[in-house]
Design a protein around this motif. Sequence first.
Motif, short mmCIF file in Angstrom:
data_model
loop_
_atom_site.label_atom_id
_atom_site.label_comp_id
_atom_site.label_asym_id
_atom_site.label_seq_id
_atom_site.Cartn_x
_atom_site.Cartn_y
_atom_site.Cartn_z
N LEU A 1 0.68 -1.11 0.06
CA LEU A 1 -0.02 0.01 -0.03
C LEU A 1 0.85 1.18 -0.07
N ASN A 2 0.46 2.34 -0.76
CA ASN A 2 1.06 3.68 -0.37
C ASN A 2 0.64 4.30 0.98
N GLN A 3 1.44 5.29 1.26
CA GLN A 3 1.00 6.25 2.56
C GLN A 3 -0.57 6.48 2.74
N ASN A 4 -1.24 6.63 1.63
CA ASN A 4 -2.52 6.76 1.83
C ASN A 4 -3.51 5.79 2.08
N GLY A 5 -2.86 4.53 2.03
CA GLY A 5 -3.64 3.21 2.32
C GLY A 5 -4.03 2.76 1.05
N PHE A 6 -3.95 3.00 -0.42
CA PHE A 6 -4.19 2.78 -1.40
C PHE A 6 -3.54 1.64 -2.07
N ILE A 7 -3.86 0.59 -2.80
CA ILE A 7 -3.26 -0.61 -3.20
C ILE A 7 -2.29 -0.24 -4.36
N GLU A 8 -0.80 -0.48 -4.20
CA GLU A 8 0.19 -0.20 -5.27
C GLU A 8 0.66 -1.47 -6.03
N SER A 9 0.57 -2.63 -5.17
CA SER A 9 0.98 -3.83 -5.84
C SER A 9 0.64 -5.15 -5.13
N GLU A 10 0.38 -6.21 -5.90
CA GLU A 10 -0.04 -7.44 -5.26
C GLU A 10 1.10 -8.49 -5.61
N LEU A 11 1.49 -9.18 -4.42
CA LEU A 11 2.36 -10.15 -4.42
C LEU A 11 2.02 -11.56 -3.78
N THR A 12 2.46 -12.51 -4.48
CA THR A 12 2.49 -13.92 -3.84
C THR A 12 3.81 -13.99 -3.19
N VAL A 13 3.99 -14.45 -1.85
CA VAL A 13 5.05 -14.47 -1.30
C VAL A 13 5.28 -15.84 -0.73
N THR A 14 6.26 -16.59 -1.00
CA THR A 14 6.57 -17.88 -0.31
C THR A 14 7.65 -18.01 0.39
N ARG A 15 7.69 -18.26 1.62
CA ARG A 15 8.88 -18.59 2.48
C ARG A 15 9.57 -19.64 2.26
N TRP B 1 -4.87 -7.44 -10.49
CA TRP B 1 -4.24 -6.04 -10.38
C TRP B 1 -4.15 -5.37 -11.61
N GLY B 2 -4.36 -4.22 -11.49
CA GLY B 2 -4.61 -3.29 -12.71
C GLY B 2 -6.33 -3.05 -13.11
N SER B 3 -7.04 -3.78 -12.78
CA SER B 3 -8.36 -3.53 -12.99
C SER B 3 -9.12 -3.37 -11.55
N GLU B 4 -9.30 -4.55 -10.92
CA GLU B 4 -9.98 -4.37 -9.51
C GLU B 4 -9.08 -3.63 -8.42
N LEU B 5 -7.75 -3.85 -8.61
CA LEU B 5 -6.90 -3.54 -7.53
C LEU B 5 -5.80 -2.65 -8.11
N THR B 6 -6.10 -1.28 -7.97
CA THR B 6 -5.43 -0.06 -8.52
C THR B 6 -5.00 1.06 -7.26
N ASN B 7 -4.35 1.71 -7.76
CA ASN B 7 -4.02 2.99 -6.66
C ASN B 7 -5.24 3.92 -6.48
N GLU B 8 -6.37 3.77 -6.93
CA GLU B 8 -7.74 4.30 -6.72
C GLU B 8 -8.46 3.92 -5.34
N VAL B 9 -8.08 2.90 -5.11
CA VAL B 9 -8.97 2.12 -4.05
C VAL B 9 -8.03 1.54 -3.04
N ASP B 10 -8.88 1.40 -1.73
CA ASP B 10 -7.95 0.96 -0.62
C ASP B 10 -8.62 -0.59 -0.52
N MET B 11 -7.96 -1.37 0.48
CA MET B 11 -8.44 -2.76 0.57
C MET B 11 -9.65 -3.05 1.05
N ILE B 12 -10.34 -2.13 1.57
CA ILE B 12 -11.71 -2.42 2.22
C ILE B 12 -12.60 -2.17 1.10
N GLU B 13 -12.31 -1.20 0.33
CA GLU B 13 -13.14 -0.77 -0.91
C GLU B 13 -13.25 -1.97 -1.81
N ALA B 14 -12.08 -2.54 -1.83
CA ALA B 14 -11.67 -3.56 -2.93
C ALA B 14 -12.56 -5.07 -2.39
N SER B 15 -12.91 -5.01 -1.04
CA SER B 15 -13.30 -6.43 -0.42
C SER B 15 -12.15 -7.26 -0.39
#
Length: 815
Positions: A529-543, A684-698
Motif C-alpha cells: 500500500l502507499n502512505q494513503n492506504g491505497f493499493i500499489e502492488s499485489e504479491l504472492t510471497v513464499t517462505r 491487479w490493474g483492474s480491480e486492484l489499483t491505486n484508486e482504491v483501498d483494501m476495504i473498498e476492494a473487498s
Amino acid sequence: MKNHARVVIIGGGAMGVGLQYHLALEGWTDTVLIEKGELTSGSTWHAAGQVPHFNGSLNTTKIHLYGTKLYPKLEELTGQAVSWHGCGGIRLATNQNEVDWFKYVYGISKLAGYECEIISPSEIKKYHPFVDTFGVICGFYTPHDGHVAPADVTNAMAAGIRKMGAEIIRRNRVTDVKLQPNGEWKVFTEQGDITCEHVVNSAGSYCDVVGSWTGHKVPIVNMLHQYFITEPLKELIDLAPELPVIRDPYAHAYLREETNGILVGPYETSTAHVCWDGKPPSWDFESELLPNELERVFPWLERAGERIPLFAKYGIKRIVSGAITHTTDGNYLSGPAHGAPNYWMHCGASIGVAQGGGAGKYLAQWMVHGQAEINMREYDPRRFGDWATQDYVHQVAVVDYQHMYTCMPPNHQHHVGRDLRKTSLHDILKAEGAQFGQIFGWERARWYDKNALGAKYTNESEILGYKRTNAFAAMREEARCVRERVGLMDLSTFSKFEITGRDAHKFLERICANKIASKDGGIVLTHLLNQNGFIESELTVTRLGPESFYALSAAAAQHYDYDQLTWRKLPGEQVTITDNTDKYGTLVLAGPRARDTLQPICDTDLSNASFRWLTGKMAKVAGCGVVLLRVNYVGELGWEIHCDMKDMPKIYAALRESGKPHGIGLFGTYAMNSLRMEKAYRGWGSELTNEVDMIEASMSRFLRLDKGVDFMGRTATLEREKTGPRMKLVYLELDEGDCDVLGNEPVYYGDKLVGITTSGGFGFAVNKSLAFAYVEPTIEVMHNHVEIMMFNARRKARLIPDHGIYDPENLRPRA
C-alpha cells in the motif's frame, strides 16, 4: 539562477509548463523550469492544437476533458490571452467495429461527464454542411471540445507560474544530470549547476538524449507529421459558428476550419517515417519546420478532398511539417523512471497540447501526494523494459502512428516488434497452435487454434471485435479441460523476485499488508500500500527459508514492483532483492486430475496430508530441481512448477506424457480469465489499483491491521475505516447477451449513475457472463441488482456473493 530547488523541470513545451503550473497550484513553488530556447520552441509551437473529448481510455478522457475546461478560462486566471475555439468535433464511423467502439466510448462519456451524441449522416450535415457523408454509418458528436493556439495556452500557464512564484529560465541548455550520494539530483546547465530533490525529463524531442545521461532508456521517436491549410474560402468567410473538427478514418485525417480556410492533417497509413533518420535534432534546432513532403501524402489529401469537396477546390497556402514525439502505444510517458527515486518522466506526447494541462495536473498530484486521482499505470514509463530496444521503438511507433485513425478493438496488437522475450516453450506451443499476445515484451499464449498452425503472425486467426470473437469456442474447451480434467499453461511471464538476508522477514512484514508466513513453505497473498492506504502492488510471497523468500507479481509490473520493493528498504537493512524473472520458467498444472498427472514424475509426496494447499516445497520433477507451489489463479487442485528456464521443455514433455491418460490439454490467458472470474479472483490493474483501498476492494481478509507491525499504509487504512468506504467492489451476474464486460462501462440503478465496471468474462462452468464493478456503498447494502450500459443499451446484472459463483466453499483447490 539559484543553486537548489525542490523540482527542476527540463523542457519548456506544453507538457513541462503544464506540470510546473499544476505543481504551483498544489503548493510546490520552489521549482525551476529550464528551457534551452524559448518556451514552445520545440514541437509545441507548430502543433495543430486539437483538444478532443473522444477517447477509448477513461483516464485519457479525463486528461483531455480537464484541458477543455482549463484552457477557456486561462486568460481569466492568468491575464494572458488565449485563443480557444470551442467548435466541437465529429468523428465518423464507416464500419461496424467503429460503431461498436462509438457505443463503448459513449459509456465512457457518462463516466467522465462530457456531453456527446451519436448522430446519423443527415444530422452530421446539419452541423457541417460541407461534409460528404458517403460510406458513413454514424458520427460521434462532441459539442464542447475544440482547438487552441499552442503558444497561447503554454504562455498563459507560464504567466500563472510566475505569478505564483515559481521560476522559468529560458536560453539555458541543460548539459548533464547526475545522481548525488545523498539521493538528490544535480542538473548541469550552461549558466551553472542546480541541485534538486526531484528532476523531471520533459525535454520533448530531446527526452531520449536527456534520459541517456542517467542511463534511462526513453522509448520515443520523432515522427514527421504534416498538416495543410488552404487559402481563405469565400464559403467560410461569413460562416458562423465555426465548423466542428471532423475526424475521418477514410481520409485518416483531421479536417477543420482555420482562419476561414480548411486545415487537413493526415496520419498516413503508409510511407510515414521518423525525422532525422531516427537521430535526435541538433541542439540549435529551434522554432523550425522540416522540408515538406507533399507528394508523399497526396493519396490522403485526395481522400480529404472527397470527404470535404470544398478542400479540393482551393489551393494550399501553407504547409506545416514538423516533428512530434510518439511512443509505441500512443500514450505519453509520465511518472517515475525505473531505478533511483525522484527521477520523473513527463514526455513522449504525440498530442501534447491536448494533454499538457491534464497530464500536468495528475503528475503534480502524484509527485506531491504520492498518487493521482486517476490510475496512471497506462502512462507509467515503467510499462517498458530493457526489451524495448531502439529498433523495436522505431518499428512499432511508426506503425502506431499509421493507426492513429484506425479503430483498434480489444486485444489488438501490432504485428511488428514481436518475439522480443520468448520462454523456452515458445516454439513448442506455437506448433500446438498457440495464439500469442505480447505482455511486457513476452509472447504469452492467449488461446490455442489448431487451424492456425501456419499463421504468419501471432494471434492472426482471431477476428477481433467488441463482441465475442471466434476464439470463444476454443476458450470454452480450454476452460472445461481445466474444470473437468487437467490443464497446462506456460505462465513464465510472472515477475519473480528473490528477497533474501537476515532482515528479509522483518522487511516484508514492514512493507506488506498481510502477515508473512513464519514457517518454511508458507504462501501468502499480500499487497503493498502507499502512505494513503491505497493499493500499489499485489504479491504472492513464499517462505523458502528463514532468510529466503520468493515473490511473484504481474508480468507488466516487473520494473514497477522491483522499484516498490527496493524503494521501501531502510538504510542498514540486511536485505537483497534480486529480479530473477528471466531466469525461471513457470508451468501451471491445474484441474481435478492434476495430482494424478504430476505424482508419477515427482519425487515428493503430493497427498493432502504431506503437501497442503498454500504451501511450497523444493522438489524434483522429471529429474529437474523445481519449486512447487500449491496455489493457482483458476481455483482448482494444482501446482505452479517453477524451474530453470532451460529445464522447462523437459518438464513440459514429461507432464504431457504423464497427463495423456487423464485428458491433459493446454490453456491460455483467455481461458484463465474465464476461470478466475468464476472464482471472483481480483485482478491487479483492474480491480486492484491505486484508486482504491483494501476495504473498498473487498480484500479485508488479506489485511492484517493487528499483526503488530506498523506497515506502510496501516495508519491511513485505520483512518479510512472510520470514515467508511467511498465505493465498494461487487461481483455481478449478467443477463444473457452476445458480449461480456470489458471494463469502464457505467453502472446504473434506475436513472442514477452509481458505479463503474472493472473487468468481466464468461464463466463456462456456470454458463453465465460475470463482472466486477465498483458501486456506491448503499447499492451493495440495499439492492440486489443494477444495470450496466453496454454498447449504448442497459443490461441487467444481479449482485452475487463475492466468494465465487463456482465452488463457493473453495473445496476444489484443497482436494
